[in-house]
Design an enzyme around this catalytic site. Sequence first.
Site, PDB file in Angstrom:
ATOM      1  N   HIS A 174      -3.134   6.181   3.551  1.00 29.50           N
ATOM      2  CA  HIS A 174      -3.332   4.857   3.629  1.00 29.50           C
ATOM      3  C   HIS A 174      -4.539   4.506   4.385  1.00 29.50           C
ATOM      4  O   HIS A 174      -5.318   3.845   4.056  1.00 29.50           O
ATOM      5  CB  HIS A 174      -2.167   4.001   4.280  1.00 29.50           C
ATOM      6  CG  HIS A 174      -2.063   2.581   4.558  1.00 29.50           C
ATOM      7  ND1 HIS A 174      -2.400   2.270   5.685  1.00 29.50           N
ATOM      8  CD2 HIS A 174      -2.454   1.551   3.507  1.00 29.50           C
ATOM      9  CE1 HIS A 174      -2.596   0.851   5.738  1.00 29.50           C
ATOM     10  NE2 HIS A 174      -2.496   0.368   4.488  1.00 29.50           N
ATOM     11  N   SER A 177       0.847  -1.175   0.010  1.00 29.24           N
ATOM     12  CA  SER A 177      -0.266   0.003  -0.009  1.00 29.24           C
ATOM     13  C   SER A 177       0.666   1.277  -0.146  1.00 29.24           C
ATOM     14  O   SER A 177       0.470   2.048  -0.799  1.00 29.24           O
ATOM     15  CB  SER A 177      -0.831  -0.011   1.304  1.00 29.24           C
ATOM     16  OG  SER A 177      -2.013  -0.991   1.352  1.00 29.24           O
ATOM     17  N   ARG A 234       0.715   7.572   6.127  1.00 33.04           N
ATOM     18  CA  ARG A 234      -0.210   6.748   6.884  1.00 33.04           C
ATOM     19  C   ARG A 234      -1.617   7.265   6.932  1.00 33.04           C
ATOM     20  O   ARG A 234      -2.470   6.461   7.012  1.00 33.04           O
ATOM     21  CB  ARG A 234       0.561   6.719   8.332  1.00 33.04           C
ATOM     22  CG  ARG A 234      -0.372   5.484   9.123  1.00 33.04           C
ATOM     23  CD  ARG A 234       0.526   5.137  10.531  1.00 33.04           C
ATOM     24  NE  ARG A 234       1.518   4.360  10.175  1.00 33.04           N
ATOM     25  CZ  ARG A 234       1.552   3.045  10.141  1.00 33.04           C
ATOM     26  NH1 ARG A 234       0.408   2.397  10.096  1.00 33.04           N
ATOM     27  NH2 ARG A 234       2.631   2.266   9.636  1.00 33.04           N
TER      28      ARG A 234
END
Length: 226
Positions: A49, A22, A46
């Site tokens: 994601h 990812s 993050r």
Amino acid sequence: MTHNHPVELDSACTPQDIESRSFAIIDEELPPPRPFEGPLWQVARRCIHTLGDTEIINDLRLNPAGLEAGVAALMRGCTVYTDTRMAAAGLPMRRLTPLGVTVTPIMALPGLDELARAGGTTRSRAGLESLAQQMSGHIMVIGNAPTALLGLLDVLEQGAPPPALIVGMPVGFVNAAQAKELLHRTSWPHFTLLGRKGGSAVAAACVNALADMALEQRGLAHAAAL
């Protein structure tokens, strides 16, 4: 109506492989130059994601002072206060326990119903106001309630000791964007996501990214991954 073209699946299947894949996809879709680099890019990536949305990159507001203060607080074994139990659930203790960090959801504080009724406000704001003198050196994570963020800004304006870092990312259509804009206009160390998007998961993601950095500095990253 039928579709005959095959669906191609990615080969990544373990949690570690899926996360790594990812992050690689995000890196490919958002190549340099980026608004953030180095450790700040780790936080931004993050967040992206967590929401599955590369478009938030333009509305993220992350700064080095907030990152430095957040990592330092975690390395001191601070308390992370969250506006909801959901945000607390997004903070795996395998990351935080090795650092001596505790997580306290504001909604779990005693007597909130009475405080909220007396003040004519939400339980999250009432809880936030009750913590006003206990925030110094700790991290405040607000991912759901704009009223909590507005309450935090109010008590800080009134002279309450500021937390080490404010992660202010409430989601919604009523005062979420306004509360985050007001936060961004302050000088207190903070991370935010302007506009209506946000939520407990992305707010927690910021702290998880900082915890990974703190663990690496302490040489504990391997133990926390187990």
